[in-house]
Design an enzyme around this catalytic site. Structure first.
Site, PDB file in Angstrom:
ATOM      1  N   PHE A  65       0.824  -1.206   0.000  1.00 44.74           N
ATOM      2  CA  PHE A  65       0.000   0.000   0.000  1.00 44.74           C
ATOM      3  C   PHE A  65       0.860   1.258   0.000  1.00 44.74           C
ATOM      4  CE2 PHE A  65      -1.988  -3.465   2.226  1.00 44.74           C
ATOM      5  CZ  PHE A  65      -3.300  -3.484   1.774  1.00 44.74           C
ATOM      6  N   CYS A  66       0.400   2.258  -0.747  1.00 43.45           N
ATOM      7  CA  CYS A  66       0.980   3.603  -0.690  1.00 43.45           C
ATOM      8  C   CYS A  66      -0.154   4.584  -0.948  1.00 43.45           C
ATOM      9  CB  CYS A  66       2.142   3.768  -1.681  1.00 43.45           C
ATOM     10  SG  CYS A  66       1.727   3.743  -3.430  1.00 43.45           S
ATOM     11  N   GLY A  67       0.153   5.794  -1.351  1.00 44.44           N
ATOM     12  CA  GLY A  67      -0.896   6.786  -1.586  1.00 44.44           C
ATOM     13  C   GLY A  67      -1.751   6.479  -2.801  1.00 44.44           C
TER      14      GLY A  67
END
Length: 157
Positions: A65-67
């Site tokens: 997960f990231c932005g």
């Protein structure tokens, strides 16, 4: 399933939501970070941690997960044997393991809400490579996967 998860600081809260959901589903989870809110783990570090551990073996799949899901996906796909797809829909989640043999799923916290992310993760985990394909279709898709592995062998040292 035995799963490995990681996030940068932007994806931390979404990872925690999905992690709780997957634990409630009975999956065995290894979390390689970002573990503390406020810690500045950046996307290449998060995806790198996940991929290095995943490639050691012992995991069925990974979620990162990231932005946006893009940075961790780009980074993950720099590792030979990792097939990471950024996903924003249940439809894509259902198709990418069947057709692309995606073994890592990327999601973006600024794109996918918590409830939808859990549905995406469930859909992705419910599918397997060439699932429910007729033998001819499975052979065709397996051939495409073989071509992908040839490209990978040519371009990764």
């Amino acid at each position: 399933m035995k799963l490995i998860l990681a996030a940068d600081f932007s994806g931390f809260a979404l990872k925690e939501t999905v992690k709780r959901h997957l634990e409630e589903q009975g999956h065995e989870i290894t979390d390689v970070g970002h573990r503390e809110d406020g810690q500045q783990v950046v996307y290449p570090e998060a995806a790198g941690r996940l991929c290095r551990e995943f490639l050691k073996g012992g995991y069925d799949r990974g979620l990162v997960f990231c932005g946006t899901g893009a940075g961790v996906s780009i980074t993950a796909n720099k590792f030979r044997g990792i097939y990471c797809v950024p996903c924003e829909s249940v439809y894509t989640a259902l198709k990418c393991p069947v057709i692309n043999q995606a073994n890592v799923l990327a999601m973006g916290a600024n794109v996918v809400g918590g409830e939808n992310a859990c549905k995406i993760a469930d859909a992705w985990l419910s599918q397997s490579f060439c699932q429910d394909f007729a033998p001819e279709r499975a052979a065709f898709i397996e051939g495409l996967y073989g071509k992908l592995q040839e490209i990978e062998a040519e371009n990764f040292c």
